[in-house]
Enzyme design. Structure first.
Site, PDB file in Angstrom:
ATOM      1  N   PHE A 113     -64.198  38.481  11.483  1.00 35.77           N
ATOM      2  CA  PHE A 113     -65.011  37.409  10.915  1.00 35.77           C
ATOM      3  C   PHE A 113     -66.413  37.465  11.509  1.00 35.77           C
ATOM      4  O   PHE A 113     -66.568  37.614  12.734  1.00 35.77           O
ATOM      5  CB  PHE A 113     -64.371  36.051  11.180  1.00 35.77           C
ATOM      6  CG  PHE A 113     -65.001  34.947  10.380  1.00 35.77           C
ATOM      7  CD1 PHE A 113     -64.850  34.892   9.006  1.00 35.77           C
ATOM      8  CD2 PHE A 113     -65.766  33.971  10.994  1.00 35.77           C
ATOM      9  CE1 PHE A 113     -65.443  33.897   8.248  1.00 35.77           C
ATOM     10  CE2 PHE A 113     -66.370  32.961  10.251  1.00 35.77           C
ATOM     11  CZ  PHE A 113     -66.207  32.924   8.877  1.00 35.77           C
ATOM     12  N   TYR A 209     -58.601  23.319  11.594  1.00 36.50           N
ATOM     13  CA  TYR A 209     -58.824  22.678  10.296  1.00 36.50           C
ATOM     14  C   TYR A 209     -58.244  23.468   9.136  1.00 36.50           C
ATOM     15  O   TYR A 209     -58.297  23.010   7.998  1.00 36.50           O
ATOM     16  CB  TYR A 209     -60.320  22.432  10.054  1.00 36.50           C
ATOM     17  CG  TYR A 209     -61.218  23.621  10.281  1.00 36.50           C
ATOM     18  CD1 TYR A 209     -61.319  24.629   9.333  1.00 36.50           C
ATOM     19  CD2 TYR A 209     -61.964  23.735  11.447  1.00 36.50           C
ATOM     20  CE1 TYR A 209     -62.139  25.722   9.544  1.00 36.50           C
ATOM     21  CE2 TYR A 209     -62.784  24.818  11.671  1.00 36.50           C
ATOM     22  CZ  TYR A 209     -62.872  25.813  10.714  1.00 36.50           C
ATOM     23  OH  TYR A 209     -63.679  26.893  10.935  1.00 36.50           O
ATOM     24  N   LYS A 210     -57.686  24.639   9.413  1.00 34.96           N
ATOM     25  CA  LYS A 210     -57.080  25.440   8.346  1.00 34.96           C
ATOM     26  C   LYS A 210     -55.604  25.062   8.214  1.00 34.96           C
ATOM     27  O   LYS A 210     -55.270  23.990   7.732  1.00 34.96           O
ATOM     28  CB  LYS A 210     -57.272  26.932   8.633  1.00 34.96           C
ATOM     29  CG  LYS A 210     -58.724  27.387   8.700  1.00 34.96           C
ATOM     30  CD  LYS A 210     -58.826  28.879   8.952  1.00 34.96           C
ATOM     31  CE  LYS A 210     -60.239  29.321   9.249  1.00 34.96           C
ATOM     32  NZ  LYS A 210     -61.166  29.158   8.125  1.00 34.96           N
TER      33      LYS A 210
END
Length: 397
Positions: A113, A209-210
């Site tokens: 990422f 938050y995923k």
């Protein structure tokens, strides 16, 4: 056995929407609003500043860290919560490099990422000691694990395709060569079984938050193995990582163990929402979840490929080599995804041509998969994506 019908009922899922983007942002746990209202009115409202002591706000980062750590096979007291994932990558990488000062290479892969790579580039500039960020193809990582490598920095599950690295095998190879490991679990935590202690991982980071459903802006976490926790020197030496924050010393003295990786004030409201989400996980067996994720993913791939030959599978075909998402490549992927979203099937797009679909068994079932594929087939066969409105790029894709 995990009751996935029961877990689905614990989420607010808008009427007419099939949500296949939990790999980017999890949906709202129904209990989160109530828990946050309590935190706002009963704690912040009534306790005011005394809430730091009376409501246990100050202990949240380590207490909630232990709840997450238990899901990741971490030793108690070695997962700390707070700040953003980018900050935690920076902290972990700086600490890892300091453990092997004679080496200069940070090894990562070209599918990592971007924020992880950006943090590494920025740290290299700040250190000014000639470190190199070396990127190789994901399939070639093992071949480049030489004794000149200081840190192996990888994301276990590729954010675009869902391709999965073998954490255990690569960590063992790294350890044999004196290489420190740093794993990003952004697409692993809450998606598949993780065994940090069993794999001998040195450092790990991730977001909540995923798949953990902590809400937009939910804090990140950092893990440091017990063998390192008492001797690392945090490059971001914030006041809450101090041995005695309220002594207000002018010089930094690190707290014991992993708590020294705390930086700033805990985000109390965000952590309240996250705790509500973690309560759902108390009902879930991660092996059950993984098995169901694979079954749903296989069903999705089979149905899409049989009905939409214009889409090309971009994820590994072997379900054990991918995380809990399925990606398809299509030249007009952005427009096609906007057309799907407009019709209630929410996934997302990653450049240059990847349509991502999160397979999240806590609230997605076989009926959802079937309904989603029907919409995908309608959009693709009728070229419903071929409209100017669907080609206009929004800020978030």
């Amino acid at each position: 056995m995990t009751d996935f019908d029961a877990t689905k009922a614990l989420f607010h899922l808008p009427e007419g929407v099939i949500y296949l983007d939990g790999n980017s942002l999890g949906p709202l746990p129904r209990a989160a609003a109530q828990v946050m209202q309590k935190t706002i009115h009963k704690e912040w409202g009534e306790m005011l500043i005394t809430g730091w002591n009376k409501a246990g706000w100050m202990e949240q980062p380590m207490r909630i860290g232990d709840r997450i750590g238990a899901m990741l096979g971490a030793e108690p007291g070695h997962v700390c919560l707070g700040d953003t994932l980018s900050i935690k990558v920076y902290q972990a990488l700086a600490a890892a490099l300091a453990l092997v000062p004679e080496r200069r290479v940070i090894l990562s892969d070209s599918g990592n990422f971007p924020t992880d790579l950006y943090m590494a580039q920025g740290l290299i500039r700040a250190l000014g000691r000639g470190h190199e960020l070396r990127l190789v193809d994901p399939e070639d990582v093992a071949d480049h694990l030489s004794e000149e490598v200081a840190v192996l920095m990888l994301t276990e599950v590729d954010y675009r395709t869902g391709r999965r690295h073998d954490m255990r095998a690569l960590s063992e190879m790294a350890r044999d060569r004196g290489v420190v490991t740093l794993w990003d679990l952004a697409h692993s935590a809450g998606a598949l079984p993780v065994d940090l202690a069993g794999c001998g991982v040195d450092f790990a980071v991730g977001c909540t938050y995923k798949y953990l459903n902590g809400g937009p802006g939910a804090p990140a976490f950092i893990y440091v193995a017990p063998r390192h926790a008492g001797r690392i020197e945090p490059v971001l030496s914030g006041w809450l990582g101090h041995q005695a924050p309220f002594a207000f010393d002018l010089d930094y003295r690190p707290a014991a163990g992993s708590e020294r990786l705390r930086v700033g004030t805990p985000p109390v409201l965000q952590m309240a929402a996250l705790e509500a989400a973690l309560d759902i996980w108390d009902r879930v067996d991660i092996d059950d979840l993984r098995a169901r994720s694979i079954a749903l993913g296989e069903l999705f791939i089979s149905e899409v490929e049989s009905r939409c030959p214009m889409l090309t599978l971009a994820s590994p075909r072997d379900p054990h080599r991918r995380g809990s998402q399925v990606s398809f490549a299509f030249d007009e992927g952005y427009a096609a995804m906007q057309a799907l979203i407009d019709r209630g099937v929410i996934g997302d797009f990653r450049a240059p041509d990847i349509m991502r679909f999160g397979i999240t068994p806590l609230y997605i079932d076989e009926a959802d998969i079937g309904a989603a594929v029907a919409v995908i087939a309608e959009v693709m066969h009728n070229a419903l994506w071929d409209r100017p409105a669907y080609r206009r790029r929004a800020t978030v894709t």
